[in-house]
Design an enzyme around this catalytic site. Structure first.
Site: not given
Length: 555
Positions: A79, A120-122, A197, A446, A472
């Site tokens: 992202d 991670c995000d997705k 992160c 985002e 985010s």
């Protein structure tokens, strides 16, 4: 093994066996349970760059336990990198690509079990959707946490930085709060290792959710991305998937409406990412549930905030892990959870939590002594968001829980970013960014970088942001997203004009455009949705199929 050992093989499977031979598998390998390893490893994402190393450890555990590991890959966009360019539009839609690609491979190959290696995000939510669809024995190995950067010398000596600090540093540098040298050091040194992160963004929220659902081993979500603990977790993951195969414990034994609600409660208790609403609603829909974002508000009113992490506080995820991580939060929430949900370890949540012991600490509060009596999310409603909007209330100061100010209207992320960099935003403003919803963007971008620049410039206590896009998980300050209906579908956010006053009241769950209904009606009489700029490729397909963010932006 020669002819004598294989003369009774089913001739109808000859083609399959021959092709596996071409991959290097022996007849003996093929006879064992075939365990897929779906890995989002790549060389362009720090959360994923180490996952190939972890898969080798997983393979050790599978082979040791009598299985044959068979690895394949799926995509995994970062992202943060994508958000620096216009094509961050692809990031949320990539969730469906990930889910579809894994579903296609697993069902085409008829694997006996699967290990989802992800970060991670997705990517984590995409793999959750795939796990539910495939419903074979499944375990997750999330990739772990990036090290925090602690400067031991130089102009930043004694200070600790994680990735969300980089975005805020852009705003600080823009107003002269950081020297060029300091800014460069933050940029060049903060990403101190591989891993997700080190903040409570979407990546770590989803990793914690997976652990809370019982789909990964305890500690997996928050352990470091490297070192002996991560290696042991990886090997054990390979061993446990074989146990799941032998006992035929498939994914839907763990992915249930009850485990989803448990995980949501846990995430609300630590101020998790607003993006989890999209992902958990989509997962609920995948298994026949009806979760929508208003359900998060109901739960948030019942679940106390027990912990808060970067950027909502100065505590990072490494510190969270040291005091016990997810299991300690769940222990403290025992009275509020469904304890009959199952874990890949082979027992119920009740059995596990009864055996969980910890020392009291200042990072994770007790239920009777919360940071706040409500959880991290609030859903606002009003004539600006008739079907709701999302805000991370745990990351907003008391001073900004109510705000009224004039609108400054933008029709893209680029426009608001430019206005911030050019110092065109004033104290008291409400920045309205429309046509960034799932259909309108398309892709529901985002807006984390402009949100962080805003805070870095010292405007987080006086300026609010409102959008039909998203933020985010690491966003802090009065940033309201997921406005429904989105602008392209005729939501009232579409007709907001510069100078209109907007009122945000988190305590009363209200978001209002302070003009008369007759003015709203008149504006809509003169409004037509803009023609889509993207009319080819995947985003065009996505635009036509995607649901409202209220239901998780699922296809």
């Amino acid at each position: 093994m020669g002819f004598e050992d294989n003369k009774d093989l089913d001739p109808r499977k000859a083609y399959e066996r021959a092709l596996y031979q071409g991959c290097g598998y022996s007849y003996q390998d093929i006879k064992k349970p075939r365990i897929a390893i779906a890995n989002s490893w790549n060389e362009v994402n720090p959360g994923h760059i180490h996952l190939r190393t972890l898969s080798q450890k997983v393979k050790e555990g599978i082979i040791k336990s009598g299985g044959t590991p068979m690895e394949f890959n799926t995509i995994g966009a970062c992202d943060g990198i994508a958000n620096s360019g216009n094509f961050s539009k692809y990031v949320l839609p990539s969730r469906e690509i990930i889910a579809n690609s894994i579903e296609a491979m697993v069902k085409a190959y008829d694997f006996d079990g699967i290990v989802m290696i992800c970060s991670c995000d997705k990517i984590i939510p995409g793999m959750l959707l795939a796990a539910a669809r495939c419903d074979i024995p499944t375990i997750f190995l999330t990739g772990g946490i990036m090290d925090p950067m602690i400067f031991k010398d130089g102009p930043l000596k004694g200070k600790t930085f994680v990735t969300c600090d980089i975005k805020e540093a852009i705003g600080q540098y823009n107003i002269g709060k950081l020297s060029q040298e300091e800014f460069f050091l933050i940029e060049s040194k903060t990403c101190a290792s591989a891993g997700a992160c080190n903040m409570m963004g979407t990546a770590n929220t989803m990793a914690c959710i997976v652990e809370a659902m019982g789909l990964s081993l305890p500690g997996t979500a928050t352990a470091s991305s490297h070192g002996s603990e991560r290696n042991k977790l990886s090997i054990n993951t390979g061993e446990v998937v074989m146990k799941l195969v032998k006992e035929n414990l498939t994914a839907l034994k763990f992915i249930t409406l009850e485990s989803i609600e448990n995980a949501v409660k846990v995430a609300l208790s630590f101020g998790g990412s607003t993006n989890m609403i999209l992902h958990m609603c989509a997962l609920s829909h995948e298994i026949g549930g009806k979760l929508n974002h208003f359900d998060f508000d109901k739960l948030s009113k019942k679940i106390p905030l027990l912990a808060r992490f970067k950027p909502a506080s100065e505590i990072n995820l490494t510190e969270f892990h040291k005091v016990g991580g997810v299991k300690v939060l769940m222990k403290n929430l025992t009275s509020l959870l469904n304890l009959e949900t199952k874990m890949v370890l082979g027992h119920t949540l009740k059995d596990f939590l009864q055996k969980t012991h910890y020392r009291e600490n200042s990072i994770i509060r007790e239920v009777n002594n919360p940071i706040n009596p409500q959880g991290g999310i609030a859903v606002l409603k009003g004539n600006l968001a008739p079907e709701g909007a999302i805000v991370k209330q745990s990351a907003i100061s008391k001073e900004m829980r109510y705000h009224k100010g004039p609108a400054k209207v933008f029709e893209s992320e680029e426009e608001v970013k430019d206005a911030l960099i050019n110092n065109e935003v004033n104290e008291g403003d409400v920045l309205v960014i429309k046509y960034e919803g799932p259909k309108g963007s398309p892709g529901m971008r985002e807006l984390s970088i402009p949100a962080a620049i805003l805070v870095g410039m010292g405007l987080g206590e006086s300026v609010a942001m409102v959008t039909d896009g998203r933020y985010s998980g690491a966003t802090r300050g009065p940033c309201i997203g997921h406005v429904c209906p989105e602008a392209i579908e005729g939501g009232p956010i579409a007709i907001v004009k510069n100078g209109d006053f907007i009122e945000m009241d988190i305590e009363n769950r209200s978001l209002k455009l302070l003009i008369s209904q007759s003015d709203i009606d008149e504006r809509f009489n003169n409004w037509n949705p803009p023609k889509p700029e993207i009319t080819t490729g995947y985003l065009n397909i996505y635009r036509k199929l995607v649901s409202s963010s209220k239901y998780g932006a699922h296809l």
